[in-house]
Design a protein around this motif. Structure first.
Motif, PDB file in Angstrom:
ATOM      1  N   VAL A  20       0.873  -1.182   0.000  1.00 39.62           N
ATOM      2  CA  VAL A  20       0.000   0.000   0.000  1.00 39.62           C
ATOM      3  C   VAL A  20       0.908   1.229   0.000  1.00 39.62           C
ATOM      4  CG1 VAL A  20      -1.792   1.267   1.244  1.00 39.62           C
ATOM      5  CG2 VAL A  20      -1.807  -1.239   1.245  1.00 39.62           C
ATOM      6  N   PRO A  21       0.833   2.060  -1.037  1.00 41.29           N
ATOM      7  CA  PRO A  21       1.761   3.196  -1.148  1.00 41.29           C
ATOM      8  C   PRO A  21       1.788   4.133   0.061  1.00 41.29           C
ATOM      9  CG  PRO A  21       0.578   2.893  -3.198  1.00 41.29           C
ATOM     10  CD  PRO A  21      -0.053   1.956  -2.200  1.00 41.29           C
ATOM     11  N   ALA A  22       0.685   4.291   0.744  1.00 44.05           N
ATOM     12  CA  ALA A  22       0.619   5.231   1.873  1.00 44.05           C
ATOM     13  C   ALA A  22       1.071   4.612   3.189  1.00 44.05           C
ATOM     14  CB  ALA A  22      -0.801   5.768   2.022  1.00 44.05           C
ATOM     15  N   TRP A  23       1.460   3.343   3.169  1.00 42.90           N
ATOM     16  CA  TRP A  23       1.859   2.654   4.397  1.00 42.90           C
ATOM     17  C   TRP A  23       3.321   2.254   4.347  1.00 42.90           C
ATOM     18  CZ3 TRP A  23      -2.651  -1.425   4.839  1.00 42.90           C
ATOM     19  CH2 TRP A  23      -3.860  -0.742   5.025  1.00 42.90           C
ATOM     20  N   SER A  24       3.936   2.183   5.517  1.00 42.00           N
ATOM     21  CA  SER A  24       5.301   1.697   5.659  1.00 42.00           C
ATOM     22  C   SER A  24       5.321   0.699   6.807  1.00 42.00           C
ATOM     23  CB  SER A  24       6.250   2.864   5.947  1.00 42.00           C
ATOM     24  OG  SER A  24       7.549   2.388   6.204  1.00 42.00           O
ATOM     25  N   GLY A  25       5.507  -0.573   6.492  1.00 45.70           N
ATOM     26  CA  GLY A  25       5.441  -1.613   7.508  1.00 45.70           C
ATOM     27  C   GLY A  25       6.790  -2.185   7.893  1.00 45.70           C
ATOM     28  N   VAL A  26       6.923  -2.477   9.190  1.00 44.79           N
ATOM     29  CA  VAL A  26       8.100  -3.124   9.756  1.00 44.79           C
ATOM     30  C   VAL A  26       7.595  -4.296  10.583  1.00 44.79           C
ATOM     31  CG1 VAL A  26      10.039  -2.854  11.359  1.00 44.79           C
ATOM     32  CG2 VAL A  26       9.382  -0.956   9.876  1.00 44.79           C
ATOM     33  N   GLY A  27       8.253  -5.441  10.470  1.00 44.90           N
ATOM     34  CA  GLY A  27       7.831  -6.608  11.232  1.00 44.90           C
ATOM     35  C   GLY A  27       8.916  -7.127  12.147  1.00 44.90           C
ATOM     36  N   VAL A  28       8.511  -7.531  13.335  1.00 47.06           N
ATOM     37  CA  VAL A  28       9.429  -8.142  14.305  1.00 47.06           C
ATOM     38  C   VAL A  28       8.742  -9.347  14.930  1.00 47.06           C
ATOM     39  CG1 VAL A  28      10.634  -5.976  14.815  1.00 47.06           C
ATOM     40  CG2 VAL A  28       8.698  -6.661  16.217  1.00 47.06           C
ATOM     41  N   MET A  29       9.548 -10.208  15.519  1.00 46.79           N
ATOM     42  CA  MET A  29       8.988 -11.409  16.141  1.00 46.79           C
ATOM     43  C   MET A  29       9.439 -11.582  17.586  1.00 46.79           C
ATOM     44  SD  MET A  29       9.209 -14.141  13.043  1.00 46.79           S
ATOM     45  CE  MET A  29       8.962 -15.422  14.246  1.00 46.79           C
ATOM     46  N   ASN A  30      10.114 -10.598  18.126  1.00 40.98           N
ATOM     47  CA  ASN A  30      10.669 -10.687  19.459  1.00 40.98           C
ATOM     48  C   ASN A  30      10.165  -9.504  20.276  1.00 40.98           C
ATOM     49  OD1 ASN A  30      12.861  -9.607  21.345  1.00 40.98           O
ATOM     50  ND2 ASN A  30      13.584 -11.704  20.992  1.00 40.98           N
ATOM     51  N   ILE A  31       9.730  -9.752  21.475  1.00 46.42           N
ATOM     52  CA  ILE A  31       9.136  -8.720  22.324  1.00 46.42           C
ATOM     53  C   ILE A  31      10.130  -7.585  22.595  1.00 46.42           C
ATOM     54  CG2 ILE A  31       8.070  -8.258  24.577  1.00 46.42           C
ATOM     55  CD1 ILE A  31       6.468 -10.082  22.508  1.00 46.42           C
ATOM     56  N   GLU A  32      11.356  -7.923  22.939  1.00 44.07           N
ATOM     57  CA  GLU A  32      12.354  -6.891  23.217  1.00 44.07           C
ATOM     58  C   GLU A  32      12.699  -6.108  21.955  1.00 44.07           C
ATOM     59  OE1 GLU A  32      13.073  -5.876  26.217  1.00 44.07           O
ATOM     60  OE2 GLU A  32      11.725  -7.448  26.882  1.00 44.07           O
ATOM     61  N   GLU A  33      12.779  -6.788  20.816  1.00 44.84           N
ATOM     62  CA  GLU A  33      13.038  -6.095  19.559  1.00 44.84           C
ATOM     63  C   GLU A  33      11.881  -5.153  19.225  1.00 44.84           C
ATOM     64  OE1 GLU A  33      14.249  -6.936  14.917  1.00 44.84           O
ATOM     65  OE2 GLU A  33      13.591  -8.610  16.152  1.00 44.84           O
ATOM     66  N   ALA A  34      10.658  -5.589  19.511  1.00 42.06           N
ATOM     67  CA  ALA A  34       9.487  -4.736  19.259  1.00 42.06           C
ATOM     68  C   ALA A  34       9.593  -3.437  20.052  1.00 42.06           C
ATOM     69  CB  ALA A  34       8.208  -5.483  19.619  1.00 42.06           C
ATOM     70  N   LYS A  35       9.978  -3.529  21.295  1.00 43.93           N
ATOM     71  CA  LYS A  35      10.125  -2.332  22.131  1.00 43.93           C
ATOM     72  C   LYS A  35      11.239  -1.433  21.600  1.00 43.93           C
ATOM     73  CE  LYS A  35       8.376  -4.420  26.388  1.00 43.93           C
ATOM     74  NZ  LYS A  35       8.718  -4.827  27.760  1.00 43.93           N
ATOM     75  N   LYS A  36      12.348  -2.038  21.228  1.00 47.08           N
ATOM     76  CA  LYS A  36      13.493  -1.278  20.714  1.00 47.08           C
ATOM     77  C   LYS A  36      13.127  -0.554  19.419  1.00 47.08           C
ATOM     78  CE  LYS A  36      18.339  -1.993  19.353  1.00 47.08           C
ATOM     79  NZ  LYS A  36      18.356  -1.528  17.998  1.00 47.08           N
ATOM     80  N   VAL A  37      12.536  -1.268  18.477  1.00 49.84           N
ATOM     81  CA  VAL A  37      12.151  -0.675  17.194  1.00 49.84           C
ATOM     82  C   VAL A  37      11.111   0.425  17.404  1.00 49.84           C
ATOM     83  CG1 VAL A  37      10.996  -1.186  14.995  1.00 49.84           C
ATOM     84  CG2 VAL A  37      12.781  -2.703  15.836  1.00 49.84           C
ATOM     85  N   PHE A  38      10.192   0.199  18.321  1.00 46.93           N
ATOM     86  CA  PHE A  38       9.172   1.197  18.620  1.00 46.93           C
ATOM     87  C   PHE A  38       9.802   2.486  19.127  1.00 46.93           C
ATOM     88  CE2 PHE A  38       5.964   3.262  21.263  1.00 46.93           C
ATOM     89  CZ  PHE A  38       4.857   3.242  20.423  1.00 46.93           C
ATOM     90  N   MET A  39      10.793   2.365  19.993  1.00 45.99           N
ATOM     91  CA  MET A  39      11.438   3.547  20.566  1.00 45.99           C
ATOM     92  C   MET A  39      12.290   4.294  19.539  1.00 45.99           C
ATOM     93  SD  MET A  39      10.290   3.803  23.579  1.00 45.99           S
ATOM     94  CE  MET A  39      11.366   5.063  24.220  1.00 45.99           C
ATOM     95  N   GLU A  40      12.758   3.592  18.525  1.00 47.61           N
ATOM     96  CA  GLU A  40      13.637   4.194  17.521  1.00 47.61           C
ATOM     97  C   GLU A  40      12.878   4.805  16.347  1.00 47.61           C
ATOM     98  OE1 GLU A  40      16.155   0.917  16.506  1.00 47.61           O
ATOM     99  OE2 GLU A  40      17.411   1.171  18.279  1.00 47.61           O
ATOM    100  N   ASN A  41      11.572   4.578  16.265  1.00 49.92           N
ATOM    101  CA  ASN A  41      10.765   5.028  15.135  1.00 49.92           C
ATOM    102  C   ASN A  41       9.484   5.684  15.632  1.00 49.92           C
ATOM    103  OD1 ASN A  41      12.166   3.645  12.636  1.00 49.92           O
ATOM    104  ND2 ASN A  41      12.151   2.154  14.301  1.00 49.92           N
ATOM    105  N   LYS A  42       8.838   6.385  14.737  1.00 53.93           N
ATOM    106  CA  LYS A  42       7.565   7.016  15.075  1.00 53.93           C
ATOM    107  C   LYS A  42       6.454   6.268  14.336  1.00 53.93           C
ATOM    108  CE  LYS A  42       5.291  11.455  15.473  1.00 53.93           C
ATOM    109  NZ  LYS A  42       4.773  11.218  16.780  1.00 53.93           N
TER     110      LYS A  42
END
Length: 101
Positions: free
Chosen positions: A26-48
Motif C-alpha cells: 500500500v503506497p501510503a503505508w510503511s510496515g516493519v515486522g518483528v517477532m521478538n518482544i524486546e526487539e518490538a520495544k526497541k524498534v518502537f522507541m527508535e521510530n515514530k
C-alpha cells in the motif's frame, strides 16, 4: 499524503513476512515486522509509528506487557489485534482503526 508507519509483531516467520509485504504494498503505508518482544520495544522507541499490529502467536502475558509499554510511550498509538486472513481483512482492520482513532 502522509505515510502511515505500522509496526507488526508476529509469532510466525512466514506470516510476519507476508503481513509486512502486504503492508508495504500500500503506497501510503510503511510496515516493519518483528517477532521478538524486546526487539518490538526497541524498534518502537527508535521510530515514530502510527499503528501497532499484534499478530497471532504472541502469548497473552507478553501482549498485555506490550500494550502497556506502547501506550506509556505514546498514548495516541493505535493498537490493532490482527486476526489473520487475506489482504482485504488486513486493510479493513487498519482503515477502521484509523477511522475510530
Amino acid at each position: 499524503m502522509k505515510t502511515i508507519a505500522i509496526l507488526y509483531i508476529g509469532g510466525h516467520l512466514e506470516i510476519t513476512a507476508t503481513v509486512v509485504r502486504l503492508l508495504n504494498a500500500v503506497p501510503a503505508w510503511s510496515g516493519v515486522g518483528v517477532m521478538n518482544i524486546e526487539e518490538a520495544k526497541k524498534v518502537f522507541m527508535e521510530n515514530k509509528f502510527t499503528i501497532v499490529l499484534l499478530g497471532s502467536g504472541i502469548e497473552e502475558e507478553n501482549e498485555i506487557d506490550l500494550r502497556a509499554f506502547f501506550k506509556k510511550q505514546n498514548p495516541q498509538i493505535i493498537i490493532v489485534q490482527h486476526y489473520g486472513g487475506g489482504s482485504g481483512l488486513l486493510k479493513s482492520e487498519i482503515l477502521l482503526a484509523i477511522e475510530q482513532a
